[in-house]
Design a protein around this motif. Structure first.
Motif, PDB file in Angstrom:
ATOM      1  N   ILE A  80       1.967  -7.810   3.057  1.00 61.03           N
ATOM      2  CA  ILE A  80       2.111  -7.216   1.723  1.00 61.03           C
ATOM      3  C   ILE A  80       3.604  -7.040   1.474  1.00 61.03           C
ATOM      4  N   VAL A  81       4.079  -7.621   0.383  1.00 57.28           N
ATOM      5  CA  VAL A  81       5.514  -7.599   0.122  1.00 57.28           C
ATOM      6  C   VAL A  81       5.773  -7.036  -1.272  1.00 57.28           C
ATOM      7  N   GLU A  82       6.777  -6.187  -1.377  1.00 55.38           N
ATOM      8  CA  GLU A  82       7.153  -5.670  -2.682  1.00 55.38           C
ATOM      9  C   GLU A  82       8.516  -6.235  -3.060  1.00 55.38           C
ATOM     10  N   GLU A  83       8.552  -6.992  -4.150  1.00 50.30           N
ATOM     11  CA  GLU A  83       9.823  -7.541  -4.632  1.00 50.30           C
ATOM     12  C   GLU A  83      10.005  -7.129  -6.079  1.00 50.30           C
ATOM     13  N   ASN A  84      11.107  -6.477  -6.381  1.00 49.20           N
ATOM     14  CA  ASN A  84      11.410  -5.955  -7.727  1.00 49.20           C
ATOM     15  C   ASN A  84      10.247  -5.128  -8.290  1.00 49.20           C
ATOM     16  N   GLY A  85       9.643  -4.339  -7.438  1.00 50.99           N
ATOM     17  CA  GLY A  85       8.578  -3.464  -7.913  1.00 50.99           C
ATOM     18  C   GLY A  85       7.228  -4.139  -8.040  1.00 50.99           C
ATOM     19  N   VAL A  86       7.149  -5.460  -7.772  1.00 50.12           N
ATOM     20  CA  VAL A  86       5.868  -6.152  -7.878  1.00 50.12           C
ATOM     21  C   VAL A  86       5.290  -6.354  -6.471  1.00 50.12           C
ATOM     22  N   VAL A  87       4.088  -5.839  -6.280  1.00 51.20           N
ATOM     23  CA  VAL A  87       3.440  -5.948  -4.971  1.00 51.20           C
ATOM     24  C   VAL A  87       2.582  -7.205  -4.936  1.00 51.20           C
ATOM     25  N   SER A  88       2.722  -7.984  -3.853  1.00 53.50           N
ATOM     26  CA  SER A  88       1.855  -9.158  -3.755  1.00 53.50           C
ATOM     27  C   SER A  88       1.459  -9.398  -2.306  1.00 53.50           C
ATOM     28  N   LEU A  89       0.376 -10.154  -2.148  1.00 50.86           N
ATOM     29  CA  LEU A  89      -0.147 -10.459  -0.830  1.00 50.86           C
ATOM     30  C   LEU A  89       0.176 -11.905  -0.492  1.00 50.86           C
ATOM     31  N   LYS A  90       0.763 -12.106   0.695  1.00 51.56           N
ATOM     32  CA  LYS A  90       1.130 -13.470   1.097  1.00 51.56           C
ATOM     33  C   LYS A  90      -0.057 -14.135   1.786  1.00 51.56           C
ATOM     34  N   TYR A  91      -0.881 -14.820   0.972  1.00 44.78           N
ATOM     35  CA  TYR A  91      -2.119 -15.386   1.510  1.00 44.78           C
ATOM     36  C   TYR A  91      -1.871 -16.441   2.575  1.00 44.78           C
ATOM     37  N   PHE A  92      -0.911 -17.325   2.305  1.00 45.66           N
ATOM     38  CA  PHE A  92      -0.684 -18.428   3.238  1.00 45.66           C
ATOM     39  C   PHE A  92      -0.295 -17.897   4.614  1.00 45.66           C
ATOM     40  N   LYS A  93       0.618 -16.928   4.579  1.00 44.50           N
ATOM     41  CA  LYS A  93       1.081 -16.317   5.815  1.00 44.50           C
ATOM     42  C   LYS A  93      -0.084 -15.656   6.555  1.00 44.50           C
ATOM     43  N   LEU A  94      -0.950 -15.028   5.776  1.00 44.87           N
ATOM     44  CA  LEU A  94      -2.083 -14.310   6.368  1.00 44.87           C
ATOM     45  C   LEU A  94      -3.041 -15.276   7.057  1.00 44.87           C
TER      46      LEU A  94
END
Lengths: 449, 337
Positions: free
Chosen positions: B143-157
């Motif tokens: 789970i990464v937060e960049e510029n206030g936007v949270v997203s899930l790195k599916y490929f990495k997962l």
């Protein structure tokens, strides 16, 4: 297709709640009906009533299953679809949410016991006692969750510091001004709806076949309960209107198309708005809105023009208000008519016309629940927490929300269909009369017809 | 102990409770289906449905309790997990919905359906796999937060060995826990044929369970060094866990004291689960949420703990009553009532 995540978030929640609310209502009201029927059955030693409790309970399990899974869904969706809302409001509303889960837990434990111990106790009253925690648990979970919704309408119990909630008082937040009238209205309307739907089933059976004692007793019990709770719901509705006039006057004004603040305001039913926002073809009840709002025909009612345009709720909620109240009055009238007919010797309370009206009142009651809920929710647009946070600030930023909508739509279609099919099969293949004979062979012949 | 520490401990206990009761439930669903396709359903299904019918809704509440509690005690979790988990969370909801409602349709409806049975069994394995994903995510990096936007790195997962080792562990543990419980239940019911069958399952799944535990341990050392070292400091907890596993195996193998064997399995998972959880602290989501910074206001935390204690005073007697009526009532278990 470029979907607006806020709109999709709202649609997903509308759909999930709109579906869940049917089963949630059943979950609150049916246990009460089962408990009453079993109590009468045990007290009077009347197998008909005990069979009623048994059969209602059996059907209830199916609806509970759907209620539990959709309830779990909405619980998780609160955080998944409205993460920013939960991050902020979680500080204030998590107590009632938590308590709701406890009530639900309590109900679930005793429901399992109730369903599997029909013939296990020496005294039938012991088994009846197990129904009480189910009734109480169902009622309590409705109360707790309604306080959450009440908080979103009239937030209290915190101060604002740097854009975040501080100095939180969870108890004040729970018992905010909207709580009493909302809780009262939710409970009474759930009870009336469940009584009405069970009455509708009995009426339907009597319309199809010759009436047996079983169905006659069922009808008498359910319609009487319908009448009691329809009356209480009317009182609750009146209290809600008075609450709105005082604390959330923009909702009442939008529901009533009441634009200018005035004394002796008219109540408007039905009709529609023309281009100048003037009601057309409406029924007008002089000064009744003033009375509804403040118990005084000449009191002043705040109009919608007092509010800036961007915080006004949509005007179409008027139709929701009309439909809800009209159905409420219909339920009260039909159940009263039945009671009058049954008291007068010469009149037949089981005549076809009356049975048809009773049959209609079941589905209509559910529609009224949906309309009333839409009125309450749309009436606080654009806010998610009135005065503090708009729905736009609260929704998820995830781009996948549109896809999730279709996924859940599919799920609810499947669940709704299978639930109906299972319930129909369950009762079709096993009529009450046959089951009565099997379980209580002492019942005199001729009861089944 | 600070209120946030109490909060996380309580929630962890509930998650552990869910792990045990849900495993029994999920595994039983799978075994019921497996028995059907291998034509052994007459041996087992009576046993399984007698246990499951009165308790299936209770299982769900443990889970609801956990996630409502987490968001209540630590509202920041809603911001991170809520946004990132929209898709996997929704899929888990749908699987749970299918499972819960189909159980009722199948068991209380009038017609038995193979499709329902299959979905009930299959979801029993898919749900633990999808829920265990949340534990993987909590280790950070996905789970990464960049510029206030949270997203899930599916490929990495999906390309990470650690996430797969956790999924594998979840599935085999479910089958192992469930089989040990059913062995105990069959023994109480004096149901010889069922006992022989489920005891075989229990012995069979014990091997992959212990292998998967070790694999997950090693994979974690590659993914989150800090957590791994914290767990090494708590080596005695994992030692106890292995010890109880050996006791359970010995009892199952000798074919006696099945109740004790199941309790040993419960302790085995208790120590492993709490060792894992304690090593995870102070992070709830590495590195964004810690239990101290992410906690709710003190007044709310306090109110939640009071509500929790009051709730337990209500629940524990009710649960004991439920168990006495259905789990420890020999006549009921044997099918006489």
């Amino acid at each position: 297709m470029n979907v607006d995540p806020v709109l999709m978030s709202r649609l997903i929640t509308t759909m999930t709640l709109g579906f869940h609310i049917i089963f949630a209502t059943l979950g609150v009201g049916i246990p009460l009906m089962i408990s009453i029927a079993e109590f009468i059955g045990v007290k009077k030693k009347d197998p008909h009533y005990r069979m009623l409790a048994r059969r209602w309970a059996r059907g209830f399990v199916i609806t509970v299953a759907v209620g539990v899974v959709t309830g779990t869904a909405i619980g998780l969706q609160l955080s998944l679809v409205w993460p920013e809302f939960m991050q902020v409001a979680g500080n204030v509303i998590s107590l009632p949410l938590f308590m709701e889960v406890f009530a639900f837990f309590f109900e679930a434990i005793f429901l399992g016991m109730y369903l599997y111990t029909w013939d296990r106790f020496k005294k039938p009253f012991t088994h009846w006692l197990l129904s009480l925690p189910v009734v109480i648990g169902g009622g309590l979970s409705a109360i707790f969750i309604t306080t959450v919704n009440a908080f979103m309408n009239t937030p209290e119990g915190f101060t604002m510091a740097n854009g975040a909630f501080a100095a939180v008082n969870p108890i004040t937040a729970m018992f905010n001004p909207a709580t009493p009238s909302k809780v009262f209205h939710v409970l009474t309307s759930a009870y009336v709806t469940c009584a009405a739907i069970l009455a509708a089933i009995s009426a339907f059976m009597m319309l199809r076949k010759k009436a047996s004692d079983y169905h006659k007793k069922a009808l008498k019990l359910t319609v009487t309960v319908t009448f009691i709770f329809a009356s209480l719901t009317a009182i609750a509705g009146d209290l809600s209107a008075k609450f709105l006039a005082e604390h959330q006057s923009e909702k009442l004004a939008a529901a009533e198309w009441h634009f200018e603040t005035e004394k002796g305001a008219d109540l408007i039913m039905f009709g529609w708005l023309d281009e100048q926002n003037e009601p057309r073809y409406e029924f007008r009840f002089p000064k009744l809105l003033s009375f509804l709002a403040h118990s005084d025909f000449n009191s002043e009612v705040t109009g919608l023009e007092e509010f800036p345009e961007e915080v006004r709720p949509p005007l179409w909620i008027h139709y929701m208000f009309d439909l809800m109240t009209a159905i409420g009055i219909f339920l009260l009238a039909v159940s009263m008519l039945y009671l009058i007919f049954s008291k007068v010797k010469k009149w037949n309370e089981h005549n076809k016309g009356l049975l048809i009206l009773i049959f209609l009142s079941g589905p209509l009651a559910f529609l009224a629940i949906e309309f009333g809920w839409i009125l309450a929710e749309e009436g606080r647009q654009p806010w998610i927490i009135r005065g503090y946070m708009t729905v736009e600030e609260a929704a998820t930023s995830s781009p996948y929300i549109g896809l999730m909508f279709w996924l859940f739509l599919g799920l609810y279609i499947v669940l709704g269909t299978l639930c109906t099919v299972t319930l129909r099969k369950m009762f079709r293949s096993n009529p009450a009369e046959e089951e009565l004979e099997k379980l209580y062979p002492t019942i005199e012949k001729g009861d089944d017809s | 102990m600070s209120y946030e520490m109490i909060g996380i401990t309580v929630l962890w206990i509930f998650l552990y409770g869910y792990l045990i009761v849900a495993s029994v439930d999920f595994g039983a669903g799978f075994y019921a289906y497996y028995a059907k396709i291998t034509k052994k359903d007459h041996v087992m299904n009576q046993l399984i449905s007698r246990y499951l019918s009165p308790v299936w809704e209770v299982t769900n509440v443990f889970f609801v309790f956990f996630f409502v509690g987490v968001v209540g005690f630590f509202p920041d979790t809603a911001h991170y997990y809520g946004t990132a988990l929209l898709v996997p969370g929704s899929i888990a909801i749908i699987l749970l919905a299918i499972r819960g409602s189909f159980y009722a349709f199948e068991n209380y409806g009038s017609k038995k359906s193979n499709v329902y049975m299959f979905l009930y069994g299959a979801t029993g394995l898919l749900i633990p796999a999808s829920l265990s994903m949340a534990l993987t995510l909590s280790e950070g990096g996905f789970i990464v937060e960049e510029n206030g936007v949270v997203s899930l790195k599916y490929f990495k997962l999906f390309t990470n060995p650690y996430s797969w080792s956790v999924v594998f562990l979840a599935i085999v543990s479910v089958l192992f826990i469930s089989a040990t419980f059913l062995t105990f239940y069959a023994a109480r019911a004096n149901d010889r044929p069922a006992l022989t069958l489920v005891r075989k399952y229990a012995l069979f799944w014990s091997v992959p369970t212990i292998i998967a535990s070790l694999t997950a341990f090693i994979a974690l050392s590659q993914h989150n060094q800090r957590h791994y070292e914290a767990m090494l400091d708590l080596w005695w907890m994992f030692g106890l866990s292995v010890g109880f596993f050996l006791i359970a195996m010995a009892l199952l193998y000798q074919g006696k004291h099945y109740g004790l064997a199941f309790i040993s399995v419960m302790f085995q998972f208790f120590f492993a689960f709490f060792g894992y959880g304690a090593g995870h602290l102070p992070y709830i989501l590495d590195p964004y949420i810690t239990i101290t910074e992410g906690a709710t206001h003190q007044s709310m935390g306090f109110a939640l703990i009071v509500a929790f204690i009051a709730g337990l005073c209500l629940l524990i007697p009710s649960l004991i009553l439920l168990m006495r009526l259905f789990l420890f009532d020999a006549d009921y278990v044997k099918g006489k009532r």
